[in-house]
Design a protein around this motif. Structure first.
Motif, PDB file in Angstrom:
ATOM      1  N   GLU A  43      -4.713   6.825   6.515  1.00 19.08           N
ATOM      2  CA  GLU A  43      -5.275   7.755   5.332  1.00 19.08           C
ATOM      3  C   GLU A  43      -6.593   8.455   5.641  1.00 19.08           C
ATOM      4  O   GLU A  43      -7.279   7.737   6.600  1.00 19.08           O
ATOM      5  CB  GLU A  43      -5.177   7.252   4.152  1.00 19.08           C
ATOM      6  CG  GLU A  43      -6.127   5.950   3.689  1.00 19.08           C
ATOM      7  CD  GLU A  43      -6.219   5.286   2.296  1.00 19.08           C
ATOM      8  OE1 GLU A  43      -5.084   5.478   1.719  1.00 19.08           O
ATOM      9  OE2 GLU A  43      -7.322   5.084   1.853  1.00 19.08           O
ATOM     10  N   GLU A  44      -6.815   9.342   5.190  1.00 17.61           N
ATOM     11  CA  GLU A  44      -8.017  10.213   5.073  1.00 17.61           C
ATOM     12  C   GLU A  44      -9.233   9.452   4.817  1.00 17.61           C
ATOM     13  O   GLU A  44      -9.010   8.637   3.984  1.00 17.61           O
ATOM     14  CB  GLU A  44      -7.826  11.504   4.337  1.00 17.61           C
ATOM     15  CG  GLU A  44      -8.925  12.156   3.845  1.00 17.61           C
ATOM     16  CD  GLU A  44      -8.744  12.990   2.788  1.00 17.61           C
ATOM     17  OE1 GLU A  44      -9.538  13.975   2.579  1.00 17.61           O
ATOM     18  OE2 GLU A  44      -7.568  12.848   2.093  1.00 17.61           O
ATOM     19  N   LYS A  71      -4.247   0.973   7.413  1.00 15.83           N
ATOM     20  CA  LYS A  71      -4.044  -0.216   6.233  1.00 15.83           C
ATOM     21  C   LYS A  71      -2.627  -0.788   6.496  1.00 15.83           C
ATOM     22  O   LYS A  71      -1.767  -0.166   6.555  1.00 15.83           O
ATOM     23  CB  LYS A  71      -4.175   0.422   4.825  1.00 15.83           C
ATOM     24  CG  LYS A  71      -5.592   0.966   4.490  1.00 15.83           C
ATOM     25  CD  LYS A  71      -5.610   1.318   3.214  1.00 15.83           C
ATOM     26  CE  LYS A  71      -6.899   1.801   2.676  1.00 15.83           C
ATOM     27  NZ  LYS A  71      -7.276   2.275   1.253  1.00 15.83           N
ATOM     28  N   LYS A  78     -19.271  -5.104  -0.255  1.00 16.79           N
ATOM     29  CA  LYS A  78     -18.171  -5.589   0.676  1.00 16.79           C
ATOM     30  C   LYS A  78     -18.575  -6.063   1.991  1.00 16.79           C
ATOM     31  O   LYS A  78     -18.041  -7.051   2.574  1.00 16.79           O
ATOM     32  CB  LYS A  78     -17.268  -4.476   1.016  1.00 16.79           C
ATOM     33  CG  LYS A  78     -16.502  -3.973  -0.250  1.00 16.79           C
ATOM     34  CD  LYS A  78     -15.081  -4.627   0.026  1.00 16.79           C
ATOM     35  CE  LYS A  78     -14.073  -4.714  -1.548  1.00 16.79           C
ATOM     36  NZ  LYS A  78     -14.000  -3.348  -1.948  1.00 16.79           N
ATOM     37  N   LEU A 133      -8.945   4.266  -4.178  1.00 13.01           N
ATOM     38  CA  LEU A 133      -8.839   3.512  -2.853  1.00 13.01           C
ATOM     39  C   LEU A 133      -7.600   2.902  -2.832  1.00 13.01           C
ATOM     40  O   LEU A 133      -7.014   2.492  -1.615  1.00 13.01           O
ATOM     41  CB  LEU A 133      -9.970   2.809  -2.349  1.00 13.01           C
ATOM     42  CG  LEU A 133     -11.468   3.758  -2.007  1.00 13.01           C
ATOM     43  CD1 LEU A 133     -12.566   2.921  -1.731  1.00 13.01           C
ATOM     44  CD2 LEU A 133     -10.954   4.587  -0.814  1.00 13.01           C
ATOM     45  N   GLU A 134      -7.366   2.060  -3.757  1.00 11.79           N
ATOM     46  CA  GLU A 134      -6.626   0.971  -3.957  1.00 11.79           C
ATOM     47  C   GLU A 134      -6.375   0.450  -5.412  1.00 11.79           C
ATOM     48  O   GLU A 134      -7.239   0.678  -6.044  1.00 11.79           O
ATOM     49  CB  GLU A 134      -7.033  -0.395  -3.045  1.00 11.79           C
ATOM     50  CG  GLU A 134      -8.354  -0.965  -3.826  1.00 11.79           C
ATOM     51  CD  GLU A 134      -8.732  -2.452  -3.105  1.00 11.79           C
ATOM     52  OE1 GLU A 134      -7.592  -3.096  -2.745  1.00 11.79           O
ATOM     53  OE2 GLU A 134      -9.698  -2.809  -3.432  1.00 11.79           O
ATOM     54  N   GLU A 159     -18.617   3.423  -3.955  1.00 14.32           N
ATOM     55  CA  GLU A 159     -17.453   2.733  -4.545  1.00 14.32           C
ATOM     56  C   GLU A 159     -17.810   1.946  -6.002  1.00 14.32           C
ATOM     57  O   GLU A 159     -18.840   1.694  -6.104  1.00 14.32           O
ATOM     58  CB  GLU A 159     -17.084   1.638  -3.710  1.00 14.32           C
ATOM     59  CG  GLU A 159     -16.354   2.211  -2.399  1.00 14.32           C
ATOM     60  CD  GLU A 159     -15.931   1.056  -1.407  1.00 14.32           C
ATOM     61  OE1 GLU A 159     -15.032   0.147  -1.854  1.00 14.32           O
ATOM     62  OE2 GLU A 159     -16.166   0.933  -0.362  1.00 14.32           O
ATOM     63  N   LYS A 163       0.755  -1.153   0.069  1.00 12.58           N
ATOM     64  CA  LYS A 163       0.009  -0.028  -0.040  1.00 12.58           C
ATOM     65  C   LYS A 163       0.924   1.260  -0.073  1.00 12.58           C
ATOM     66  O   LYS A 163       0.485   2.202  -0.562  1.00 12.58           O
ATOM     67  CB  LYS A 163      -0.890  -0.049   1.186  1.00 12.58           C
ATOM     68  CG  LYS A 163      -1.803  -1.248   1.503  1.00 12.58           C
ATOM     69  CD  LYS A 163      -3.033  -0.934   0.849  1.00 12.58           C
ATOM     70  CE  LYS A 163      -4.130  -2.137   1.116  1.00 12.58           C
ATOM     71  NZ  LYS A 163      -5.220  -2.146   0.042  1.00 12.58           N
ATOM     72  N   VAL A 183      -7.161  -3.714   6.304  1.00 11.23           N
ATOM     73  CA  VAL A 183      -8.013  -2.502   6.333  1.00 11.23           C
ATOM     74  C   VAL A 183      -8.729  -2.362   7.340  1.00 11.23           C
ATOM     75  O   VAL A 183      -9.805  -2.867   7.497  1.00 11.23           O
ATOM     76  CB  VAL A 183      -8.624  -2.170   4.945  1.00 11.23           C
ATOM     77  CG1 VAL A 183      -9.251  -0.863   5.001  1.00 11.23           C
ATOM     78  CG2 VAL A 183      -7.683  -2.395   3.770  1.00 11.23           C
ATOM     79  N   LEU A 212     -12.735   8.818   3.186  1.00 12.37           N
ATOM     80  CA  LEU A 212     -13.242   9.316   1.956  1.00 12.37           C
ATOM     81  C   LEU A 212     -14.748   8.703   2.033  1.00 12.37           C
ATOM     82  O   LEU A 212     -15.014   7.675   2.235  1.00 12.37           O
ATOM     83  CB  LEU A 212     -12.383   8.922   0.628  1.00 12.37           C
ATOM     84  CG  LEU A 212     -11.164   9.207   0.440  1.00 12.37           C
ATOM     85  CD1 LEU A 212     -10.736   8.447  -0.916  1.00 12.37           C
ATOM     86  CD2 LEU A 212     -11.057  10.785   0.484  1.00 12.37           C
TER      87      LEU A 212
END
Ligand code: AMP
Ligand code: GLY
Length: 398
Positions: free
Chosen positions: A159-160, A117, A188, A257-258, A166, A77, A127, A162
């Motif tokens: 991280e922030e 993460k 998810k 995101l990833e 998605e 990551k 995560v 969001l």
């Protein structure tokens, strides 16, 4: 002949396929040499991160997937975040830490909600979306102090958080040319109404109505193309499937995101159910660097897949339940196997996500009806599935 390594009951039952019980990349290369295999396509991330593509290429074997170096977009990551920052690809603000005290301090400065993460591959367990400071600190303790994820969690990205909706954006890349696949969206959380723990994905559909043509163009321009150019510029050209997990905010701005360096599960099942073009010919163009000459043809209908998972999934999936009632595949419905095995000729549960039942229809509602009609016929003890796959698409106006 198509060989599948290691395969499952679904591939074992298909007379066009043959399972091979090998997972070690070096042994797979040996197998490909012995059997004069023309083309190999890699599904999961573990062999990619272990360098299976490097090994095959060194031996002159054709393979579609990213090298070990390019696969860092998924396997680290920290690599992905610093890559995005360097190439100005929109993503959440972050910092990375291997020191727990510094991580705790950063969390106190930023406040909750905040996302922690694990740097490395953690099979979906890496995560933590923390809604409180307490959860955030606990996640840091779990990864950095207690080493519960081993090496994968020895470094964390914080991280922030969001907000938004998605979507999954999957493309094929031959090092230079990009061929987008149909769009999709997955679910998810384990339970209806997006409640319960995060999973690998409990269902998905394609297309994703949130990806309008103008948003599609923006994602290509702001995220996908700069990623492919950036990887080439950094000396590790990307080849393979590239999956950007997007968060689209209320104003329609996409952020990454990833990255995954493979197709998504369960997004792949509805996407493949819609693909009309011969996949092998597309793969051949991909390894030959001629994806720019390919045009994909898609079934215009919606495909919607419902995952049936084992009892105890995601924490402690129970194996061994006997599976019955899978209907024959038809033009409107096909059942894909995941965690299944044949034991003495009997179909059994052998993993967390067991089946993905895909229905096709002229609307999301009709595809959903097809899928659930089949799901109702399938039985195994303790089966878990959501009853609301597709709800976001159904909620959209028009
Ligand atoms: P990842 O493996 O990085 O995609 O994270 C798994 C899931 O966690 C994502 O699909 C999101 O639902 C959630 N997630 C990850 N990063 C963020 C973020 N920065 N803000 C909000 N949710 C996130
Ligand atoms: N469904 C998301 C993934 O395959 O990672």
């Amino acid at each position: 002949m198509v060989y599948v390594a290691p395969g499952n009951a679904g591939t074992a039952l298909d007379i066009r396929l043959k399972n091979v019980p090998i997972t070690d990349p070096g042994w797979l290369a040996q197998f490909a040499q012995n059997e004069h295999i023309n083309l190999t396509v890699v599904g999961p991330e573990t062999p990619l991160a272990a360098g299976i593509v490097n090994i095959f290429r060194e031996q002159g074997l054709k393979i579609f997937g990213p090298t070990r170096e390019a696969a860092q977009l998924e396997s680290s990551k920290e690599f992905a975040k610093s890559f995005m920052q360097r190439h100005r690809i929109p993503t959440a603000r972050y910092q990375s830490f291997s020191n727990a005290a510094a991580a705790h301090k950063y969390i106190d400065e930023r406040g909750a909600p905040i996302v922690i993460k694990a740097d490395g591959l953690a099979a979906g367990k890496g995560v933590v979306v923390a809604t409180t400071l307490q959860q955030a600190h606990a996640a840091v303790d779990m990864m950095l102090s207690d080493n519960r994820l081993g090496d994968a969690g020895a470094r964390v990205v914080i991280e922030e958080f969001l907000e938004g909706e998605e979507a999954s954006f999957i493309v094929m890349v031959d090092g230079k040319n990009v061929l987008p696949l149909a769009t999709s969206q997955d679910h998810k959380r384990l339970l209806d109404h997006d409640e319960g723990p995060n999973t690998g994905g409990m269902g998905a559909y394609s297309p994703a109505p949130i990806i309008t043509p103008s948003l599609h163009a923006r994602v290509m321009r702001e995220i996908i193309n700069p990623t492919v150019l950036g990887m080439a510029k950094d000396g590790m050209p990307f080849t393979g499937f590239l999956y950007a997990g997007l968060m689209i905010d209320a104003r329609g701005n996409p952020r990454t995101l990833e990255f995954n360096c493979r197709m998504g599960d369960p997004e792949t099942q509805p996407i493949m159910a819609r693909l009309k073009t011969d996949l092998v010919s597309v793969m051949e163009h991909a390894v030959n660097g001629t994806l720019d000459t390919v045009e994909l043809e898609w079934d215009r209908r919606t495909a919607l897949g419902v995952v049936m998972a084992a009892a105890g999934y995601p924490d402690d999936p129970q194996k061994g339940a006997h599976i019955t009632g899978i209907p024959e595949a038809s033009a409107d419905c096909v059942t894909f196997h995941a965690g299944t095995a044949l034991e003495n000729g009997k179909l059994e549960v052998s993993g967390g996500r067991v089946l993905c039942v895909v229905g096709m229809g002229d609307s999301v509602r009709m595809a959903q009806k097809q899928a659930y009609t089949a799901v109702e016929q399938i039985h195994f003890d303790g089966a878990q599935f959501r009853r609301d796959i597709g709800w976001r698409a159904l909620k959209r106006p028009g």
